[in-house]
Design a protein around this motif. Sequence first.
Motif, PDB file in Angstrom:
ATOM      1  N   ALA A  95       0.821  -1.210   0.000  1.00  0.00           N
ATOM      2  CA  ALA A  95       0.000   0.000   0.000  1.00  0.00           C
ATOM      3  C   ALA A  95       0.853   1.256   0.000  1.00  0.00           C
ATOM      4  O   ALA A  95       0.392   2.316  -0.412  1.00  0.00           O
ATOM      5  N   ASP A  96       2.101   1.157   0.431  1.00  0.00           N
ATOM      6  CA  ASP A  96       2.957   2.336   0.608  1.00  0.00           C
ATOM      7  C   ASP A  96       4.387   1.971   0.228  1.00  0.00           C
ATOM      8  O   ASP A  96       4.925   0.954   0.690  1.00  0.00           O
ATOM      9  N   ASP A  97       5.012   2.796  -0.608  1.00  0.00           N
ATOM     10  CA  ASP A  97       6.394   2.533  -1.027  1.00  0.00           C
ATOM     11  C   ASP A  97       7.356   2.494   0.158  1.00  0.00           C
ATOM     12  O   ASP A  97       8.382   1.806   0.113  1.00  0.00           O
ATOM     13  N   ALA A  98       7.031   3.224   1.231  1.00  0.00           N
ATOM     14  CA  ALA A  98       7.919   3.255   2.389  1.00  0.00           C
ATOM     15  C   ALA A  98       8.062   1.868   3.011  1.00  0.00           C
ATOM     16  O   ALA A  98       9.107   1.547   3.598  1.00  0.00           O
ATOM     17  N   GLU A  99       7.026   1.032   2.877  1.00  0.00           N
ATOM     18  CA  GLU A  99       7.119  -0.335   3.396  1.00  0.00           C
ATOM     19  C   GLU A  99       8.217  -1.107   2.678  1.00  0.00           C
ATOM     20  O   GLU A  99       8.938  -1.896   3.294  1.00  0.00           O
ATOM     21  N   ILE A 100       8.322  -0.897   1.373  1.00  0.00           N
ATOM     22  CA  ILE A 100       9.350  -1.589   0.596  1.00  0.00           C
ATOM     23  C   ILE A 100      10.737  -1.166   1.055  1.00  0.00           C
ATOM     24  O   ILE A 100      11.631  -2.005   1.246  1.00  0.00           O
ATOM     25  N   GLU A 120      11.649  -0.083   3.961  1.00  0.00           N
ATOM     26  CA  GLU A 120      11.931  -0.649   5.279  1.00  0.00           C
ATOM     27  C   GLU A 120      12.307  -2.122   5.185  1.00  0.00           C
ATOM     28  O   GLU A 120      13.181  -2.602   5.913  1.00  0.00           O
ATOM     29  N   ILE A 121      11.639  -2.864   4.302  1.00  0.00           N
ATOM     30  CA  ILE A 121      11.962  -4.289   4.134  1.00  0.00           C
ATOM     31  C   ILE A 121      13.383  -4.452   3.594  1.00  0.00           C
ATOM     32  O   ILE A 121      14.159  -5.297   4.072  1.00  0.00           O
ATOM     33  N   ILE A 122      13.746  -3.659   2.597  1.00  0.00           N
ATOM     34  CA  ILE A 122      15.097  -3.745   2.039  1.00  0.00           C
ATOM     35  C   ILE A 122      16.130  -3.320   3.076  1.00  0.00           C
ATOM     36  O   ILE A 122      17.211  -3.914   3.185  1.00  0.00           O
ATOM     37  N   LYS A 123      15.802  -2.300   3.854  1.00  0.00           N
ATOM     38  CA  LYS A 123      16.717  -1.831   4.907  1.00  0.00           C
ATOM     39  C   LYS A 123      16.984  -2.931   5.924  1.00  0.00           C
ATOM     40  O   LYS A 123      18.113  -3.110   6.400  1.00  0.00           O
ATOM     41  N   ALA A 124      15.919  -3.702   6.262  1.00  0.00           N
ATOM     42  CA  ALA A 124      16.067  -4.773   7.244  1.00  0.00           C
ATOM     43  C   ALA A 124      16.737  -6.006   6.665  1.00  0.00           C
ATOM     44  O   ALA A 124      17.329  -6.801   7.407  1.00  0.00           O
ATOM     45  N   PRO A 184      14.393  -1.047  -7.447  1.00  0.00           N
ATOM     46  CA  PRO A 184      15.708  -0.531  -7.079  1.00  0.00           C
ATOM     47  C   PRO A 184      15.680   0.913  -6.587  1.00  0.00           C
ATOM     48  O   PRO A 184      16.515   1.301  -5.761  1.00  0.00           O
ATOM     49  N   HIS A 185      14.745   1.710  -7.065  1.00  0.00           N
ATOM     50  CA  HIS A 185      14.683   3.118  -6.659  1.00  0.00           C
ATOM     51  C   HIS A 185      14.209   3.301  -5.230  1.00  0.00           C
ATOM     52  O   HIS A 185      14.327   4.399  -4.674  1.00  0.00           O
ATOM     53  N   LEU A 186      13.689   2.216  -4.604  1.00  0.00           N
ATOM     54  CA  LEU A 186      13.203   2.288  -3.230  1.00  0.00           C
ATOM     55  C   LEU A 186      14.171   1.685  -2.226  1.00  0.00           C
ATOM     56  O   LEU A 186      13.906   1.697  -1.022  1.00  0.00           O
ATOM     57  N   ALA A 187      15.303   1.156  -2.697  1.00  0.00           N
ATOM     58  CA  ALA A 187      16.339   0.711  -1.778  1.00  0.00           C
ATOM     59  C   ALA A 187      16.939   1.936  -1.082  1.00  0.00           C
ATOM     60  O   ALA A 187      17.056   3.004  -1.689  1.00  0.00           O
TER      61      ALA A 187
END
Length: 398
Positions: free
Chosen positions: A26-31, A33-37, A48-51
């Motif tokens: 629902a929100d790009d910020a979730e993606i 956070e998942i990549i960050k973790a 890739p633009h959301l890493a």
Amino acid sequence: MTVVHPISRAWVTNGGTGAQNYDEFADDAEITEIIKANASSSLGVEMPHLAPESLGKSFTDSLPDAVVRLERAKAEGKYRAAEDVVVLYRITGPGEAPAYGLWSTVETEQISTNADEPGLVIRNEDVFIAKVRERVALADAIGTLLSPVLLLQTGKGEELHAALADAVDAAGEPDATDLDGTGRTHAIWQVGPGELQDRLLALAGGGELVVADGNHRSLAAQTGGIPRFLAVVTTPASVAIQPYNRLVSELPASLDDLLGRLREAGATVTELPRVAQLPAKGTIEMYAGGRSFAVGLPEDKSGTSVENLDHALVERVLLRDALGLDPGDKRIAYIGGDYPVEWLRGEVDNGRAELAVLIAPVTVDDFVEVNLERLKLPRKSTWFTPKARGGLVLAQLG
């Protein structure tokens, strides 16, 4: 000859790379956070633009970063190479019967979108062309398909289900497992050339295959000239259809104006003495400004069965006519069944959205009827669960 084939050059996870598909959020910020973790999450390649280290770049400008991340994952042993394999797939969750599927590739030329177009793969839903272009660009950049199209086998579904269950039972410990955010365990087993592979492929391709998830990915294969696309062929007994709701972040009219426009269009609007809930088929419920409404949208008496589905009426009468919004407008978020009604109401209460639109899920009968008629469903109208997880089995192109 079956239209379902082994994966010629596969990369199979050793664990830790699995992720929800890129379009399930629902929100790009979730993606992010998942990549960050988990830097090994395939979402770092898919989006890739959301890493975290690529934020601020466009999708196109971040494609070289996707190439680097995928090659690094291979070099670090996150994936192992395999040739001419299919992959058994089992999804288990608390209180749920096991779901089964077969990772494979399917002939792109078999995709059919209307009765005049021959083919055994039925795509049934309109798409957002910008998302298709992104998938084509990603495949061109990394030379690999990371997320499968989920296909429902309609002709040999029961036989395929039994054969997959037997094969999994006989396979022993899985080659890898992955736990998703809902508590489901995704397990995979490689199957090389031989009698079992041949039998499973024949059953997987034994009837019409309906796209249950991945309409954009299948069209990307056509648009990008990819001869075979990555797929998980599953069975009717393995899936269910959950709600697919809408959030509007900013209303282009006041709530009272919206209600008035709906009534002028012939809708029945009733304010509810309770908070909005998931409605029964034939009515939608809306939540805005702490108020809840039941809305009966007017049907088109000359329209097809698809044109009078609740999701189609929402797109046409509510979003287009009453609010003046195109389906691809950035103010509209399409929220799948993994997000409960309480979450959608909370987004409105917290000011992150101004309107929640709650829609009854498309029934299996409606889904089958639409596909038999070779008609297209409205965008984002079926949320099949459980979904195949991305990043478990990859198909190298070329």
